[in-house]
Design an enzyme around this catalytic site. Sequence first.
Site, PDB file in Angstrom:
ATOM      1  N   ARG A  66       0.835  -1.207   0.000  1.00  0.00           N
ATOM      2  CA  ARG A  66       0.000   0.000   0.000  1.00  0.00           C
ATOM      3  C   ARG A  66       0.869   1.256   0.000  1.00  0.00           C
ATOM      4  O   ARG A  66       0.474   2.291  -0.495  1.00  0.00           O
ATOM      5  CB  ARG A  66      -0.949  -0.021   1.206  1.00  0.00           C
ATOM      6  CG  ARG A  66      -2.301  -0.620   0.852  1.00  0.00           C
ATOM      7  CD  ARG A  66      -3.225  -0.591   2.024  1.00  0.00           C
ATOM      8  NE  ARG A  66      -2.884  -1.653   2.965  1.00  0.00           N
ATOM      9  CZ  ARG A  66      -3.077  -1.585   4.272  1.00  0.00           C
ATOM     10  NH1 ARG A  66      -3.584  -0.524   4.812  1.00  0.00           N
ATOM     11  NH2 ARG A  66      -2.751  -2.603   5.052  1.00  0.00           N
ATOM     12  N   TYR A  70       0.191   4.301  -2.484  1.00  0.00           N
ATOM     13  CA  TYR A  70       0.028   5.708  -2.093  1.00  0.00           C
ATOM     14  C   TYR A  70       1.038   6.588  -2.835  1.00  0.00           C
ATOM     15  O   TYR A  70       0.732   7.691  -3.273  1.00  0.00           O
ATOM     16  CB  TYR A  70       0.214   5.883  -0.580  1.00  0.00           C
ATOM     17  CG  TYR A  70      -0.816   5.158   0.257  1.00  0.00           C
ATOM     18  CD1 TYR A  70      -2.084   4.894  -0.251  1.00  0.00           C
ATOM     19  CD2 TYR A  70      -0.534   4.738   1.545  1.00  0.00           C
ATOM     20  CE1 TYR A  70      -3.032   4.215   0.506  1.00  0.00           C
ATOM     21  CE2 TYR A  70      -1.481   4.064   2.310  1.00  0.00           C
ATOM     22  CZ  TYR A  70      -2.719   3.811   1.781  1.00  0.00           C
ATOM     23  OH  TYR A  70      -3.651   3.151   2.536  1.00  0.00           O
ATOM     24  N   TYR A  92     -13.018   9.629  -0.731  1.00  0.00           N
ATOM     25  CA  TYR A  92     -14.323   9.426  -0.100  1.00  0.00           C
ATOM     26  C   TYR A  92     -14.268   9.812   1.382  1.00  0.00           C
ATOM     27  O   TYR A  92     -13.206   9.833   2.000  1.00  0.00           O
ATOM     28  CB  TYR A  92     -14.830   8.004  -0.317  1.00  0.00           C
ATOM     29  CG  TYR A  92     -14.251   6.934   0.573  1.00  0.00           C
ATOM     30  CD1 TYR A  92     -13.009   6.372   0.306  1.00  0.00           C
ATOM     31  CD2 TYR A  92     -14.965   6.462   1.670  1.00  0.00           C
ATOM     32  CE1 TYR A  92     -12.490   5.381   1.112  1.00  0.00           C
ATOM     33  CE2 TYR A  92     -14.454   5.467   2.487  1.00  0.00           C
ATOM     34  CZ  TYR A  92     -13.208   4.940   2.201  1.00  0.00           C
ATOM     35  OH  TYR A  92     -12.697   3.965   3.012  1.00  0.00           O
TER      36      TYR A  92
END
Length: 271
Positions: A66, A70, A92
């Site tokens: 991850r 990113y 979101y």
Amino acid sequence: MKKGSLVIVGTGISVAGQMTIITQNHIKQADVVFVAIPNKPGVEFVKSLNPNTVSLTDHYEIGKSRVQTYQDMCDVIINAVESGQKVCAAFYGHPGVFVNPSHRVIEILREREFSVSMEPGISAEDCLVADLGIDPAQYGCQSYEATQFLFRKYTLDPYMTQIMWQIWGVGDHVFKTTTEHKTDGLKILVDKLMQHYPENHTAIIYEARISPFFVSRMEEIRLVDLPSANLNAISTLVIPSLGLPDYNQEVLDALHITEEEIKRNLQHPEE
Ligand SMILES: C[S@@+](CC[C@H](N)C(=O)[O-])C[C@H]1O[C@@H](n2cnc3c(N)ncnc32)[C@H](O)[C@@H]1O
């Protein structure tokens, strides 16, 4: 200021209805919109406001770290701004709440003297306050990333409401995108939590509705049963408070007031 610019916006959790007018305007006026929303209707709604919308979620891949994901998200946003475009990046919920790339790109681009800003959005925590009727003022509130809480020596105050984010991946130190759900971390987390709570203390698995057509999940479980609970990537764990702590008599004495006087004035429903 240089020519390119960036505004980071939040789409809310239930995208079409929780997006502020300011955010909609930023999306409409951008040359390009990068969007990180984990559901298709949300992305489609942003596209209906600005057809030049590019999804950032394609950077997630099974097995990919991850951290790298990113970094890749940051790179595409930074490149677009440096090429002189008016860029909007939409995440979101609230774009600054538990979102790594939004804070990172702002820091980098501000240092490089581009115009950058962030607009707030409705986060999962905002939905939780409304759905569960928990006012952070009542008991105070502690809010953690679950893995960080597990790995570090935090001091938990059971008289405050506890909000644990990213409970699904608790104990994951590899930070690789995966579909596999390991529960070793959950078991150790429960042991750590149960040092503060009675055996039958209940917790709530909370999932705010992501569209007006769904209902929010608010499932009450015994905290000890957490390792066998059905969790997923949008679950947040809420542990209700044990109640209000005792008064600090030293403070009351120093102020020359009594518990009775406070109760008379506050009329707290619990007292
Ligand atoms: C990367 S963070 C994003 C948070 C988001 N920026 C916000 O403002 O709510 C992901 C975590 O947020 C929480 N979350 C995301 N969607 C949620 C939902 N629909 N209901 C409850 N919690 C949610 C979960 O704890 C999840 O693991």
